[in-house]
Design an enzyme around this catalytic site. Structure first.
Site, PDB file in Angstrom:
ATOM      1  N   ASP A 337       0.860  -1.183   0.000  1.00 15.49           N
ATOM      2  CA  ASP A 337       0.000   0.000   0.000  1.00 15.49           C
ATOM      3  C   ASP A 337       0.895   1.232   0.000  1.00 15.49           C
ATOM      4  O   ASP A 337       2.025   1.158  -0.487  1.00 15.49           O
ATOM      5  CB  ASP A 337      -0.943  -0.025   1.208  1.00 15.49           C
ATOM      6  CG  ASP A 337      -2.271   0.667   0.922  1.00 15.49           C
ATOM      7  OD1 ASP A 337      -2.246   1.825   0.473  1.00 15.49           O
ATOM      8  OD2 ASP A 337      -3.337   0.052   1.145  1.00 15.49           O
ATOM      9  N   HIS A 360       2.165   1.926  -3.234  1.00 15.68           N
ATOM     10  CA  HIS A 360       1.213   2.865  -3.818  1.00 15.68           C
ATOM     11  C   HIS A 360       1.719   4.300  -3.777  1.00 15.68           C
ATOM     12  O   HIS A 360       0.932   5.231  -3.964  1.00 15.68           O
ATOM     13  CB  HIS A 360      -0.139   2.758  -3.104  1.00 15.68           C
ATOM     14  CG  HIS A 360      -0.840   1.458  -3.347  1.00 15.68           C
ATOM     15  ND1 HIS A 360      -2.111   1.179  -2.879  1.00 15.68           N
ATOM     16  CD2 HIS A 360      -0.456   0.334  -4.019  1.00 15.68           C
ATOM     17  CE1 HIS A 360      -2.465  -0.041  -3.250  1.00 15.68           C
ATOM     18  NE2 HIS A 360      -1.467  -0.579  -3.933  1.00 15.68           N
TER      19      HIS A 360
END
Length: 530
Positions: A337, A360
């Site tokens: 993430d 991310h």
């Protein structure tokens, strides 16, 4: 006859006077002279045993030196005793006193006996040890035994001592369940020296219906975690679900996995603490977020390594919430993430010299979920390398929120195979669809400087709210080149209700950015003021 008697008497008196004066003169000639005042020299004080008086020439040096000359401006003082202090005579300190002699003159009483010197002052022994080794409290470190209680006991002891150290020694693996190293009554400046490995317990029963954190430090001042050790969250136990078609799966193991709670814990969390330092350690395979700071002030994170698989769900690297004065630098993060996630209530955040990827990217938000107010300000992200991340630098807000994101600077960001390097998204939704709402967290004053490298989907995406357009967006030195990757389709830059300035030409061109300010200068509403 009377005159003869008077003359004879006068003659006798005269003879007596002459005799008395001759005695003193003899005494003077024989060396019985008076000493005049002079400050005792250091050499005199050193020569404790060489002479008892101050009359002989030897006291003034070696025999070939000139005799002692009295000082014309000072009064006499008593001779110096072997102990270095003046000897008090019967006539007081200011009396003129002859020195001791083996002759017939006046002699002083014997000096008082020397007192033995006081014993040397030794440093005070510490009242208690300041290093608390978890092994001394019963931890086995064999990678099997549950050492939670030993860690709790070591912390309880260290908590009472200022600037103490909890030691997790190297070359050992300690299995630990959920644990809170809590204040607020602990002494300040405790060091958690992590050189070994801490493994999360994987028994479903210790997690109950689910916990939000595994290792937690709360309400502490000056807490530091440092060392060369590892925190291993063993997140595979939460991420992995057995394949019913796989005959190799162990039935007992599959049942255990099915019992693991769906609420997954953060590996390492700090709450309500100030002057926090985390340095040197490695955090791997957290079941969810690796490192979280909530309601903290004065945070320093550096020389840290965070690692989990690219497909591990919701495994943010570092998560910040309601925290200020945070510095993150010289850190490597690879996760499933956001490498860094900055949430509401954060200000004065400085991130630099960081490697991110896979993951991310670095994100502010999502903000304003469930119609809440969110405020983030004064964030600098600079000198960052991103490799194969989904996003580069991103601001994301939910529809329906309020508040303000302002004073953001992204500078010197090198991207390589990043899907979308630049993103502002005021329509963020983590589901298939979200309800349309008019209000939004305002975004203003965002600088993008020297963002360069390759993208695989889109160079820039500015999706801003109709009701609260993005303002004061500036672009300088943007050079992004497409990289064709089979699984992705390339798109042009996208802008909606995005206003600002292009200070230099961009590569590729971003003509959709509207130059200037929104119509009516869009004064912020009361709900947007933070």
């Amino acid at each position: 006859m009377r005159l003869g008697l008077k003359g004879l008497t006068f003659l006798h008196l005269l003879v007596l006077l002459v005799l008395c004066s001759s005695v003193h003169l003899c005494d003077a000639r024989s060396g019985k002279h008076w000493s005049h005042s002079r400050a005792p020299s250091t050499s005199l004080l050193r020569g404790k045993g060489k002479a008892k008086g101050s009359s002989s020439h030897k006291q003034n040096g070696k025999g070939n030196q000139s005799p002692y000359q009295p000082s014309p401006s000072t009064s006499p003082i008593a001779p110096v005793s072997p102990g270095g202090s003046p000897v008090q005579g019967r006539g007081g300190q200011g009396s003129t006193m002859p020195t001791p002699s083996s002759g017939t003159g006046y002699t002083l009483p014997p000096p008082p006996p020397l007192q033995p010197p006081p014993p040397p002052l030794l440093p005070a022994a510490p009242s208690q040890d300041t290093v608390f080794n978890v092994v001394d409290f019963g931890a086995k470190g064999d990678g099997i035994t549950d050492d939670t209680q030993a860690f709790e006991a070591a912390w309880a002891a260290a908590c009472k001592v200022e600037a103490s150290t909890v030691l997790v020694p190297s070359e050992l693996e300690f299995v630990v369940g959920p644990i809170s190293f809590s204040g607020p009554y602990c002494k300040p400046n405790i060091l958690f020296q992590l050189d070994g490995t801490i493994l999360a317990l994987t028994s479903a029963r210790v997690w109950g219906s689910g916990l939000l954190q595994w290792l937690e430090f709360t309400k502490l001042t000056g807490i530091a975690i440092q060392g060369s050790g590892v925190i291993n969250g063993r997140g595979q136990e939460w991420w992995t679900y057995s394949d019913p078609n796989d005959d190799d799966d162990n039935d007992a193991f599959r049942v255990e996995l099915d019992k693991m709670p769906r609420i997954k814990p953060t590996a390492l969390r700090f709450y309500g603490s100030s002057n926090v330092t985390v340095t040197g350690i490695t955090i791997v395979n957290s079941s969810q977020c690796h490192l979280k700071f909530d309601s903290c002030q004065g945070v320093m994170v550096h020389d840290l390594t965070i690692s989990s698989p690219e497909n591990s769900p919701n495994t943010d690297g570092i998560h910040l919430q309601n925290s200020r004065e945070v510095s993150i630098h010289h850190t490597n993060m690879a996760c499933g993430d956001d490498c860094v996630s900055i949430q509401t209530g954060c200000s004065d955040i400085n991130i630099h010299n960081v490697n991110c990827g896979p993951g991310h990217g670095i994100s502010i938000g999502g903000l304003g979920r469930y119609n809440t107010k969110a405020c983030v300000s004064n964030v600098t992200v600079r000198d960052v390398n991103m490799f194969k991340t989904m996003n580069g630098v991103r601001i994301k807000t939910w529809q329906g929120g309020s508040g303000l994101v302002q004073g953001i600077r992204f500078s010197n960001i090198q991207v390589s195979e990043v899907q979308t390097p630049i993103i502002i998204d005021q329509f963020y939704c983590d589901k298939t669809s979200c309800r349309n709402q008019t209000s939004a967290v305002a975004v203003s004053g965002v600088q993008y400087e020297n963002i360069r490298g390759t993208f695989t989907i889109k160079p820039a995406h500015f999706a801003c709210s109709d009701n609260s357009p993005c303002s004061e967006i500036t672009l300088t030195g943007i050079q992004l080149k497409p990289l064709i990757v089979p699984q992705f389709h390339l798109y042009n830059p996208f802008c909606w209700q995005a206003f600002g300035q292009l200070y230099t030409p961009t590569v590729p061109p971003i003509p959709c950015l509207q130059i200037g300010k929104p119509a009516g200068n869009s004064v912020l509403s009361d709900g947007d003021v933070c």
